[in-house]
Scaffold this active site. Structure first.
Site, PDB file in Angstrom:
ATOM      1  N   VAL A   1       0.459 -15.422  -2.734  1.00  0.00           N
ATOM      2  CA  VAL A   1      -0.910 -15.779  -3.218  1.00  0.00           C
ATOM      3  C   VAL A   1      -1.422 -16.610  -1.843  1.00  0.00           C
ATOM      4  O   VAL A   1      -0.729 -17.526  -1.229  1.00  0.00           O
ATOM      5  CB  VAL A   1      -0.900 -17.213  -4.100  1.00  0.00           C
ATOM      6  CG1 VAL A   1      -2.161 -17.535  -4.347  1.00  0.00           C
ATOM      7  CG2 VAL A   1      -0.313 -16.709  -5.408  1.00  0.00           C
TER       8      VAL A   1
ATOM      9  N   ALA B   1      -1.553 -15.238   1.336  1.00  0.00           N
ATOM     10  CA  ALA B   1      -0.739 -14.866   2.506  1.00  0.00           C
ATOM     11  C   ALA B   1       0.176 -15.985   3.257  1.00  0.00           C
ATOM     12  O   ALA B   1       0.847 -16.568   2.471  1.00  0.00           O
ATOM     13  CB  ALA B   1      -1.720 -14.136   3.436  1.00  0.00           C
TER      14      ALA B   1
ATOM     15  N   LEU C   1      -0.723 -18.917   3.670  1.00  0.00           N
ATOM     16  CA  LEU C   1      -1.255 -20.571   3.282  1.00  0.00           C
ATOM     17  C   LEU C   1      -0.052 -21.183   2.520  1.00  0.00           C
ATOM     18  O   LEU C   1       0.381 -20.281   1.569  1.00  0.00           O
ATOM     19  CB  LEU C   1      -2.572 -20.301   2.472  1.00  0.00           C
ATOM     20  CG  LEU C   1      -3.945 -19.815   3.228  1.00  0.00           C
ATOM     21  CD1 LEU C   1      -4.961 -19.734   2.306  1.00  0.00           C
ATOM     22  CD2 LEU C   1      -4.083 -20.806   4.342  1.00  0.00           C
TER      23      LEU C   1
ATOM     24  N   GLY D   1      -6.290  -4.803   7.875  1.00  0.00           N
ATOM     25  CA  GLY D   1      -5.045  -5.025   7.114  1.00  0.00           C
ATOM     26  C   GLY D   1      -5.159  -6.204   6.250  1.00  0.00           C
ATOM     27  O   GLY D   1      -4.235  -6.730   5.767  1.00  0.00           O
TER      28      GLY D   1
ATOM     29  N   GLU E   1      -4.550  -4.184   0.269  1.00  0.00           N
ATOM     30  CA  GLU E   1      -3.367  -3.616  -0.303  1.00  0.00           C
ATOM     31  C   GLU E   1      -3.191  -2.051   0.171  1.00  0.00           C
ATOM     32  O   GLU E   1      -4.396  -1.555   0.548  1.00  0.00           O
ATOM     33  CB  GLU E   1      -3.026  -3.460  -1.755  1.00  0.00           C
ATOM     34  CG  GLU E   1      -3.256  -4.861  -2.497  1.00  0.00           C
ATOM     35  CD  GLU E   1      -2.123  -5.871  -1.951  1.00  0.00           C
ATOM     36  OE1 GLU E   1      -0.882  -5.402  -2.257  1.00  0.00           O
ATOM     37  OE2 GLU E   1      -2.346  -6.719  -1.265  1.00  0.00           O
TER      38      GLU E   1
ATOM     39  N   LYS F   1      -2.338 -12.807  -8.794  1.00  0.00           N
ATOM     40  CA  LYS F   1      -2.104 -13.967  -7.898  1.00  0.00           C
ATOM     41  C   LYS F   1      -2.429 -15.199  -8.819  1.00  0.00           C
ATOM     42  O   LYS F   1      -1.720 -16.381  -8.855  1.00  0.00           O
ATOM     43  CB  LYS F   1      -3.331 -14.319  -6.817  1.00  0.00           C
ATOM     44  CG  LYS F   1      -2.744 -13.238  -5.622  1.00  0.00           C
ATOM     45  CD  LYS F   1      -3.962 -13.012  -4.673  1.00  0.00           C
ATOM     46  CE  LYS F   1      -3.462 -12.353  -3.315  1.00  0.00           C
ATOM     47  NZ  LYS F   1      -4.548 -11.720  -2.499  1.00  0.00           N
TER      48      LYS F   1
ATOM     49  N   GLY G   1      -4.243 -10.465   5.926  1.00  0.00           N
ATOM     50  CA  GLY G   1      -3.973 -10.087   7.335  1.00  0.00           C
ATOM     51  C   GLY G   1      -2.429  -9.990   7.693  1.00  0.00           C
ATOM     52  O   GLY G   1      -1.560 -10.761   7.150  1.00  0.00           O
TER      53      GLY G   1
HETATM   54  N1  LIG Z   1      -1.789  -7.372   4.052  1.00  0.00           N
HETATM   55  C1  LIG Z   1      -1.920  -8.836   3.468  1.00  0.00           C
HETATM   56  O1  LIG Z   1      -2.751  -9.590   3.912  1.00  0.00           O
HETATM   57  C2  LIG Z   1      -1.014  -9.025   2.448  1.00  0.00           C
HETATM   58  C3  LIG Z   1      -0.248  -8.354   2.227  1.00  0.00           C
HETATM   59  N2  LIG Z   1       0.796  -8.932   1.248  1.00  0.00           N
HETATM   60  C4  LIG Z   1       1.802  -7.624   0.560  1.00  0.00           C
HETATM   61  O2  LIG Z   1       2.489  -7.001   1.909  1.00  0.00           O
HETATM   62  C5  LIG Z   1       2.912  -5.883   1.233  1.00  0.00           C
HETATM   63  C6  LIG Z   1       2.996  -4.995   2.261  1.00  0.00           C
HETATM   64  O3  LIG Z   1       1.971  -4.454   2.754  1.00  0.00           O
HETATM   65  P1  LIG Z   1       1.402  -3.598   3.899  1.00  0.00           P
HETATM   66  O4  LIG Z   1       2.416  -3.989   4.899  1.00  0.00           O
HETATM   67  O5  LIG Z   1       0.057  -3.436   3.987  1.00  0.00           O
HETATM   68  O6  LIG Z   1       2.029  -2.278   3.225  1.00  0.00           O
HETATM   69  P2  LIG Z   1       2.508  -0.818   4.143  1.00  0.00           P
HETATM   70  O7  LIG Z   1       1.827   0.361   3.270  1.00  0.00           O
HETATM   71  O8  LIG Z   1       1.827  -1.028   5.397  1.00  0.00           O
HETATM   72  O9  LIG Z   1       3.978  -0.912   4.301  1.00  0.00           O
HETATM   73  C7  LIG Z   1       4.630  -0.738   3.280  1.00  0.00           C
HETATM   74  C8  LIG Z   1       6.016  -0.474   3.831  1.00  0.00           C
HETATM   75  O10 LIG Z   1       7.011  -0.348   2.457  1.00  0.00           O
HETATM   76  C9  LIG Z   1       7.808   0.765   2.526  1.00  0.00           C
HETATM   77  N3  LIG Z   1       8.150   1.254   1.160  1.00  0.00           N
HETATM   78  C10 LIG Z   1       7.117   1.812   0.309  1.00  0.00           C
HETATM   79  N4  LIG Z   1       8.134   2.088  -0.678  1.00  0.00           N
HETATM   80  C11 LIG Z   1       9.378   2.003  -0.310  1.00  0.00           C
HETATM   81  C12 LIG Z   1      10.336   2.105  -1.137  1.00  0.00           C
HETATM   82  N5  LIG Z   1      10.465   2.268  -2.125  1.00  0.00           N
HETATM   83  N6  LIG Z   1      11.649   1.908  -0.322  1.00  0.00           N
HETATM   84  C13 LIG Z   1      11.556   1.390   0.766  1.00  0.00           C
HETATM   85  N7  LIG Z   1      10.552   1.223   1.444  1.00  0.00           N
HETATM   86  C14 LIG Z   1       9.504   1.404   0.862  1.00  0.00           C
HETATM   87  C15 LIG Z   1       6.931   1.688   3.455  1.00  0.00           C
HETATM   88  O11 LIG Z   1       7.676   2.748   4.016  1.00  0.00           O
HETATM   89  P3  LIG Z   1       7.143   4.263   4.532  1.00  0.00           P
HETATM   90  O12 LIG Z   1       6.128   4.027   5.503  1.00  0.00           O
HETATM   91  O13 LIG Z   1       8.305   5.284   4.468  1.00  0.00           O
HETATM   92  O14 LIG Z   1       6.365   4.526   3.129  1.00  0.00           O
HETATM   93  C16 LIG Z   1       6.347   0.805   4.641  1.00  0.00           C
HETATM   94  O15 LIG Z   1       7.279   0.623   5.748  1.00  0.00           O
HETATM   95  C17 LIG Z   1       2.368  -5.569  -0.214  1.00  0.00           C
HETATM   96  O16 LIG Z   1       3.055  -6.044  -1.289  1.00  0.00           O
HETATM   97  C18 LIG Z   1       1.338  -6.779  -0.171  1.00  0.00           C
HETATM   98  O17 LIG Z   1       0.749  -7.009  -1.169  1.00  0.00           O
HETATM   99  C19 LIG Z   1       0.920 -10.082   0.725  1.00  0.00           C
HETATM  100  C20 LIG Z   1       0.159 -10.989   1.129  1.00  0.00           C
HETATM  101  C21 LIG Z   1      -1.139 -10.498   2.282  1.00  0.00           C
HETATM  102  N1  LIG Z   2      -4.838  -7.600  -0.425  1.00  0.00           N
HETATM  103  C1  LIG Z   2      -4.725  -9.032  -0.285  1.00  0.00           C
HETATM  104  C2  LIG Z   2      -3.668  -9.583   0.629  1.00  0.00           C
HETATM  105  C3  LIG Z   2      -2.664 -10.162   0.317  1.00  0.00           C
HETATM  106  O1  LIG Z   2      -2.282 -10.567  -0.819  1.00  0.00           O
HETATM  107  C4  LIG Z   2      -6.144  -9.506  -0.203  1.00  0.00           C
HETATM  108  O2  LIG Z   2      -6.993  -8.884   0.030  1.00  0.00           O
HETATM  109  O3  LIG Z   2      -6.188 -10.876  -0.225  1.00  0.00           O
END
Ligand SMILES: NC(=O)C1=CN([C@@H]2O[C@H](COP(=O)(O)OP(=O)(O)OC[C@H]3O[C@@H](n4cnc5c(N)ncnc54)[C@H](OP(=O)(O)O)[C@@H]3O)[C@@H](O)[C@H]2O)C=CC1
Ligand SMILES: N[C@@H](CC=O)C(=O)O
Length: 812
Positions: A607, A609, A611, A662, A665, A680, A795
């Protein structure tokens, strides 16, 4: 006078012997010295092997002999100038000739008596001491004395008992008449009163040196070896182990008993009685201080070292018939000792229902048979159960004379082991409290030793071992931050955070020393293929203390393996919201398992990010506050979208921009459909203590049905373009009322809803910029003016820093 003893590795070859000679020459400048040497490294084993080959009619003994001869001749040629070689080579040849004749006798008779074996074994020291004495004589005057002429021992040829009365007389007479500054002597060998060669058994050269040191009342006995003293733990298992500068006799013996191989306690008895100090030094690093072993020590640290013995079996004798009946233990120990089985550890329950002993694995079956036979009658009458064996164990022990004066050491020991999921099978603590021992599974030995070493010797630096899955948008930034902050963490937080395992959906890499984070992409690309099961098994196999699994994916299957990690006492830090927003029962189970196995389960980034929303909420609840209402904007991407969408932009482009920044999701439909926000507010409600399911949250969707039904990102974006008029209409309706669009989450008295709202200018959400989030907590303590948390809520960078904060929280 000082006595110096050099072991087999110190005199293994001519290079090493030159180092020995330099040490001897330097020491002799300040003191008269006796130098006792072992056989050249591995020679004694080869001599014994040759003897057994010969006695079993195997001609391979000749090869053993040839190799030994060649090695000794090479050493002579390396150390002695050409003109001096003939005399020394001739003497060595003569000894090898005698040895060959004895081997031949064994071969012909197919016989090897202890007396013959002792004679054969003695050649190692006789040769090495003679050669080294001759080499020494080139640079400084050196006397030579065959120890057999002064040390008189019994005809128990392989482990002779010394006749101290005669031996001490001989030694004092010899050294008082000997004016040489340096005298070289062979270790291990002695003579019987009939003049036959006998040997002093295991650690024999140390024993020779100790006998001489005690007889001449030496100022010091120096044991020169290939390590820089007695270490705080076995350095091949505990990388951070270091030599102990000062230790008492008692501590040194306890540590040696429990695995530190530097000294063999029985051999130092003569110097112990005379209270002569022993210094352990490294032949290859003579400048290092080494370890001083003396009666008293200036080092008042309660725990001096941690040692372990591998391959232990626990034998438990139990039964109701044992209670209050004297003599059970006596019969047990008599039977065991009669069969020459060494007991390493004993514990007995105060209820007298059971006695448990630890012995070497190799004695296990014999011991079971002996005990079952001894208690045959009681077993038949079911007063005692048949003996129970538990194998594949090891003993770890904390050692220190001063432990008795410190409260809570065993508490610290067992709680740090418990925290790291090390199961303790038995505990023994002597009443002197100089040793606290625990029997554990041998697979846990490395983890346990490192945990205890960290606890008692490395207060300063704690090692955290990470196993990271997901290296996308967020994961990549997390690794970059970790690399950048490595030094800071070490210096200011005393944390050494290492990534041991790393994976995406295709590949994984592991490195127990820590993956090079400057180069992880190339390493991972060349890694082995992965699956969730393989990654888990590898992590489990590493069996490292302070382990944390980090989930940076958005994947359901990954969220379903947390339980496996927690059950191994491996902490879980996750930014993936799926687990905490799954069925209430699963969320509660994960929390319960986390508590049970003492493994942190942290998800601050679920929830807002980076914060500190969940942490703040936990603090409110833990301090007794109660949440009535939550009002919030919890979607960074939706806030960004509605802050930037207007009649001059297209909805498609603004959403695409949010994804590029970024904020969304990996599947942006999760954000735009309201699922992400629903997850959340559900997590906040649950953390506030309310039992809610995701299906209980009412959702006011603004996406057209068509967009909601798309199956991939391309179709989703195409549907946004197709429905541009729909989105423009939503904007217009709000704009016409001078309102802004905000996707709001509300939780009021047990009920939650999420949806798009028209926010007027006077509302606190109206001016929420960019991708910011805001949360208002209305509680008992904040009834009218809510506690407000506001800031960037999405982000990769802020999310990575939130994961970082959780990892640091795991160390608290
Ligand atoms: N962006 C934001 O502001 C925020 C994001 N989050 C959370 O962060 C998480 C990641 O987001 P994000 O980095 O944007 O996602 P991405 O899609 O950029 O990255 C996901 C990663 O997970 C890997 N992956 C996916 N499935 C599997 C699996 N079955 N086994 C192993 N590795 C796996 C992918 O590998 P491959 O490349 O090989 O598919 C990749 O490396 C999400 O759950 C999101 O909700 C939370 C708070 C804030
Ligand atoms: N996709 C989410 C990021 C992290 O939880 C959002 O937009 O707030």
């Amino acid at each position: 006078m000082k006595v110096l003893k050099f072991g087999g590795s110190s005199v293994a070859n001519s290079e090493n012997i030159k180092k020995v000679l330099a040490i001897v020459e330097k020491t002799s400048k300040t003191s008269k010295i006796a130098v006792v040497v072992s056989a050249f490294g591995k020679t004694t084993n080869a001599l014994i092997e040759g003897a057994h080959l010969a006695a079993t009619k195997n001609e391979a003994y000749k090869t053993v002999l040839e190799k030994l001869e060649a090695h000794h001749f090479n050493v002579i040629k390396d150390l002695i100038s050409l003109e001096n070689q003939p005399e020394i080579l001739n003497h060595a040849k003569e000894l090898f000739h005698q040895l060959a004749t004895i081997y031949e006798g064994c071969y012909l008779l197919e016989e090897l008596t202890p007396k013959t074996l002792a004679t054969i074994s003695s050649f190692g020291e006789l040769l090495s001491s003679y050669i080294i004495a001759k080499a020494a004589n080139i640079s400084f005057e050196t006397g030579y004395k065959d120890s057999r002429e002064i040390i008189i021992a019994s005809n128990n040829y392989l482990n002779a008992t010394v006749n101290f009365a005669e031996t001490n007389k001989n030694i004092t007479a010899y050294f008082s008449g000997n004016q040489k500054k340096v005298t070289l002597l062979p270790g291990f060998v002695a003579k019987t009163s009939e003049g036959k060669t006998t040997t002093l058994g295991r650690g024999g050269s140390d024993y020779t040196a100790a006998i001489i040191a005690a007889a001449v009342n030496a100022d010091e006995l120096q044991i020169w070896t290939d390590v820089s003293g007695m270490f705080t733990a076995n350095p091949s298992v505990v990388k951070q182990a270091f030599p102990i500068p000062h230790i008492s006799y008692h501590e040194a013996m306890e540590l040696s008993h429990f695995g530190a191989k530097v000294i063999y306690p029985p051999t130092i008895q003569p110097v112990l009685k005379k209270e002569i100090s022993i210094r352990i030094k490294n032949t290859f690093k003579p400048e290092e201080e080494g370890t001083l072993i003396a009666k008293e020590t200036s080092n008042k640290k309660p725990v001096k070292g941690i040692s372990h013995i591998e391959n232990i079996t626990l034998i438990t004798l139990e039964g109701s018939g044992m209670v209050g009946i004297p003599g059970f233990s006596k019969r047990l120990f008599e039977a065991i000792s009669f069969h020459n089985i060494n007991i390493i550890l004993i514990t007995q329950a105060s209820s007298e229902l059971s006695i448990c002993i630890g012995i070497a694995d190799e004695d296990a079956q014999k011991a079971k048979a002996v005990i079952d036979e001894t208690f045959e009658f009681e077993i038949e009458k079911q007063k005692v159960n048949p003996v129970k064996l538990e194998q594949d164990l090891c003993i770890i022990a904390l050692v220190g004379d001063n432990m008795k004066n410190h409260q809570g050491l065993s508490g610290q020991m067992f709680s740090s082991l418990g925290k790291n999921n090390v199961n303790i099978r038995a505990i023994a603590q002597g009443s002197t409290e100089k040793n606290i021992s625990a029997v554990i599974n041998k697979n846990d030995a490395k983890k346990a030793l490192n945990t205890l070493h960290e606890q008692f010797f490395e207060e300063k630096i704690k090692q955290i071992n990470l196993f990271v899955t997901g290296v996308g948008n967020v994961g990549e930034r997390f690794l970059a931050q970790l690399e950048q902050q490595k030094k800071h963490l070490k210096k200011h937080l005393k944390l050494n955070v290492r990534v041991i395992g790393l994976s995406n959906s295709r590949k994984m890499i592991f490195n127990e020393k820590g993956i090079d984070l400057k180069n992880w992409k190339a390493l991972l690309e060349n890694g082995e293929s992965t699956s969730l099961e393989r990654f888990f098994n590898k992590t489990k196999q590493c069996n490292l203390r302070n382990s944390v699994f980090v989930d940076n994916t958005a994947n359901q299957a990954v969220s379903e393996v947390y339980e496996n990690y927690l059950r191994q006492s491996i902490g879980v830090v996750t930014c993936n919201k799926i687990a905490c927003a799954s069925l209430l029962e699963n969320y509660k189970t994960l929390k319960a398992i986390s508590r049970k196995y003492n493994a942190p389960f942290l998800f601050e980034t679920n929830v807002g990010a980076g914060l500190p929303i969940i942490d703040t909420l936990k603090n409110l609840i833990n301090s007794g506050d109660r949440v009535h209402k939550i009002q919030a904007v919890l979607s960074g991407s939706l806030n960004f979208v509605f802050n930037n969408f207007n009649k001059n932009t297209t909805f498609h482009d603004v959403v695409a921009q949010a994804q590029k920044e970024g904020y969304t999701e990996p599947d942006p439909k999760i954000d735009l459909s309201g699922v992400d926000v629903a997850r959340k507010i559900l997590i906040l409600a649950r953390e506030s203590g309310y039992d809610l399911e995701l299906s209980d949250i009412s959702k006011n969707a603004f996406l057209p049905e068509e967009s909601l039904k798309t199956k991939n990102n391309d179709d989703f974006y195409a549907s946004l373009t197709k429905n541009e008029a729909h989105f423009q209409q939503i904007f217009k309706e709000a704009n016409d009322k001078n309102c802004r669009l905000k996707y709001v989450a509300e939780f009021i008295d047990g009920k939650a809803n999420v949806g798009l709202q028209h926010i007027p200018a006077e509302h606190p959400f109206y001016n929420l910029e960019g991708s910011d989030n805001i949360v208002l907590f209305f509680t008992d303590r904040y009834p009218e003016n809510p506690l407000i948390i506001k800031g960037a809520g999405a982000g990769a960078d802020v999310t990575a820093s939130g994961i970082f904060a959780d990892i640091i929280r795991t160390t608290k």
